[in-house]
Scaffold this motif. Structure first.
Motif, mmCIF file in Angstrom:
data_model
loop_
_atom_site.group_PDB
_atom_site.id
_atom_site.type_symbol
_atom_site.label_atom_id
_atom_site.label_comp_id
_atom_site.label_asym_id
_atom_site.label_seq_id
_atom_site.Cartn_x
_atom_site.Cartn_y
_atom_site.Cartn_z
ATOM 1 N N PHE A 148 0.807 -1.215 0.000
ATOM 2 C CA PHE A 148 0.000 0.000 0.000
ATOM 3 C C PHE A 148 0.844 1.270 0.000
ATOM 4 O O PHE A 148 0.610 2.173 -0.805
ATOM 5 N N PHE A 149 1.805 1.359 0.886
ATOM 6 C CA PHE A 149 2.568 2.601 1.011
ATOM 7 C C PHE A 149 3.253 2.977 -0.307
ATOM 8 O O PHE A 149 3.187 4.128 -0.747
ATOM 9 N N VAL A 150 3.885 2.008 -0.944
ATOM 10 C CA VAL A 150 4.603 2.287 -2.201
ATOM 11 C C VAL A 150 3.618 2.672 -3.300
ATOM 12 O O VAL A 150 3.823 3.655 -4.012
ATOM 13 N N LEU A 151 2.540 1.906 -3.428
ATOM 14 C CA LEU A 151 1.541 2.214 -4.450
ATOM 15 C C LEU A 151 0.921 3.595 -4.222
ATOM 16 O O LEU A 151 0.721 4.369 -5.166
ATOM 17 N N PHE A 152 0.634 3.906 -2.964
ATOM 18 C CA PHE A 152 0.039 5.194 -2.618
ATOM 19 C C PHE A 152 1.013 6.324 -2.953
ATOM 20 O O PHE A 152 0.620 7.329 -3.567
ATOM 21 N N ALA A 153 2.260 6.178 -2.568
ATOM 22 C CA ALA A 153 3.254 7.234 -2.799
ATOM 23 C C ALA A 153 3.483 7.470 -4.287
ATOM 24 O O ALA A 153 3.528 8.624 -4.743
ATOM 25 N N ILE A 154 3.607 6.398 -5.051
ATOM 26 C CA ILE A 154 3.813 6.522 -6.496
ATOM 27 C C ILE A 154 2.621 7.228 -7.131
ATOM 28 O O ILE A 154 2.778 8.138 -7.951
ATOM 29 N N SER A 155 1.435 6.812 -6.744
ATOM 30 C CA SER A 155 0.222 7.359 -7.350
ATOM 31 C C SER A 155 -0.001 8.815 -6.955
ATOM 32 O O SER A 155 -0.410 9.629 -7.785
ATOM 33 N N ARG A 156 0.276 9.133 -5.717
ATOM 34 C CA ARG A 156 0.144 10.533 -5.284
ATOM 35 C C ARG A 156 1.091 11.418 -6.093
ATOM 36 O O ARG A 156 0.707 12.489 -6.559
ATOM 37 N N GLU A 157 2.307 10.943 -6.259
ATOM 38 C CA GLU A 157 3.307 11.694 -7.025
ATOM 39 C C GLU A 157 2.898 11.823 -8.496
ATOM 40 O O GLU A 157 3.089 12.875 -9.108
ATOM 41 N N ALA A 158 2.335 10.771 -9.049
ATOM 42 C CA ALA A 158 2.004 10.765 -10.472
ATOM 43 C C ALA A 158 0.705 11.497 -10.804
ATOM 44 O O ALA A 158 0.607 12.132 -11.854
ATOM 45 N N PHE A 159 -0.290 11.393 -9.938
ATOM 46 C CA PHE A 159 -1.610 11.903 -10.287
ATOM 47 C C PHE A 159 -2.048 13.137 -9.508
ATOM 48 O O PHE A 159 -2.579 14.077 -10.088
ATOM 49 N N LEU A 160 -1.857 13.144 -8.203
ATOM 50 C CA LEU A 160 -2.379 14.237 -7.385
ATOM 51 C C LEU A 160 -1.474 15.465 -7.382
ATOM 52 O O LEU A 160 -1.925 16.577 -7.632
ATOM 53 N N LEU A 161 -0.191 15.272 -7.103
ATOM 54 C CA LEU A 161 0.697 16.427 -6.957
ATOM 55 C C LEU A 161 0.805 17.288 -8.215
ATOM 56 O O LEU A 161 0.811 18.522 -8.111
ATOM 57 N N PRO A 162 0.850 16.703 -9.427
ATOM 58 C CA PRO A 162 0.876 17.566 -10.618
ATOM 59 C C PRO A 162 -0.395 18.407 -10.785
ATOM 60 O O PRO A 162 -0.347 19.492 -11.356
ATOM 61 N N LYS A 163 -1.520 17.925 -10.270
ATOM 62 C CA LYS A 163 -2.768 18.694 -10.361
ATOM 63 C C LYS A 163 -2.777 19.833 -9.339
ATOM 64 O O LYS A 163 -3.325 20.900 -9.602
ATOM 65 N N ILE A 164 -2.177 19.591 -8.201
ATOM 66 C CA ILE A 164 -2.124 20.619 -7.164
ATOM 67 C C ILE A 164 -1.110 21.693 -7.546
ATOM 68 O O ILE A 164 -1.347 22.875 -7.375
ATOM 69 N N ASN A 165 0.017 21.251 -8.057
ATOM 70 C CA ASN A 165 1.071 22.176 -8.470
ATOM 71 C C ASN A 165 1.571 21.758 -9.851
ATOM 72 O O ASN A 165 2.452 20.911 -9.954
ATOM 73 N N PRO A 166 1.032 22.344 -10.921
ATOM 74 C CA PRO A 166 1.408 21.937 -12.276
ATOM 75 C C PRO A 166 2.901 22.067 -12.579
ATOM 76 O O PRO A 166 3.406 21.396 -13.472
ATOM 77 N N CYS A 167 3.628 22.866 -11.815
ATOM 78 C CA CYS A 167 5.076 22.993 -12.020
ATOM 79 C C CYS A 167 5.812 21.706 -11.659
ATOM 80 O O CYS A 167 6.945 21.500 -12.068
#
Length: 190
Positions: A148-167
């Motif tokens: 879970f932790f690895v999948l969650f971290a990868i997915s947060r980095e790939a999908f959520l963070l670019p939407k919050i900060n497009p830079c």
């Protein structure tokens, strides 16, 4: 109240959400909410004595909507017998494309000093609805909780963070590369 007509309390919360999405917490004033909702200032204050209580109501509504959306999404993926990575990615994309949730992240991560323990607990409930949905998807596919932790971290980095900060957008993180990474991780250890 007339049947079918939204309550003033609901109009105020909807107006506030629109403003919070655009201007954040600090950038939204009660005066702006009054104008956006088309109600008087005393009406706003009689329903929400402070901006903080108004934000809490908005956040509660985001949580309710998110839970309902995620339940429907999981049911849809179960019925379609989607492979693990396909459902996982779709859940994250759905989560990361909602303007109200993105506003909640921007506000709580960008302005944490503005919030009480109750506000932080509500935000934690929002994230918990995502976590529980992802864990449910893992259980459906008998994927070990240890991933879970690895999948969650990868997915947060790939999908959520670019939407919050497009830079922060990393062009190396494509849907194909994420799918391959998730598939290899899950197959390798199951």
């Amino acid at each position: 109240m007339a049947r079918g007509r939204p309550s003033k309390k609901g109009l105020i919360a909807d107006a506030a959400l629109n403003l919070f999405q655009v201007a954040g917490y600090q950038g939204t004033s009660i005066d702006q909410v009054v104008l956006e909702a088309g109600v008087s200032k005393p009406t706003v204050y009689s329903n929400y004595p402070s901006k903080q209580l108004l934000w809490q109501e908005v956040l509660k509504q985001i949580i309710e909507r998110s839970k309902a959306e995620l339940d429907g999404l999981i049911t849809q993926h179960e019925q379609c017998s989607d492979v693990f990575s396909q459902g996982w990615i779709d859940i994250w994309q759905h989560w990361s494309n909602a303007k109200d949730r993105l506003a909640a992240y921007r506000i709580h991560w960008g302005e944490p000093h503005k919030f009480s323990e109750e506000d932080s607990a509500l935000f934690a409930q929002l994230e918990l609805s995502l976590i529980q949905t992802l864990q449910r998807w893992m259980a459906i596919h008998a994927v070990s909780d240890s991933h879970f932790f690895v999948l969650f971290a990868i997915s947060r980095e790939a999908f959520l963070l670019p939407k919050i900060n497009p830079c922060r957008n990393d062009s190396r993180l494509t849907s194909e590369s994420i799918t391959a990474l998730i598939d290899s991780l899950v197959q390798q250890n199951n």
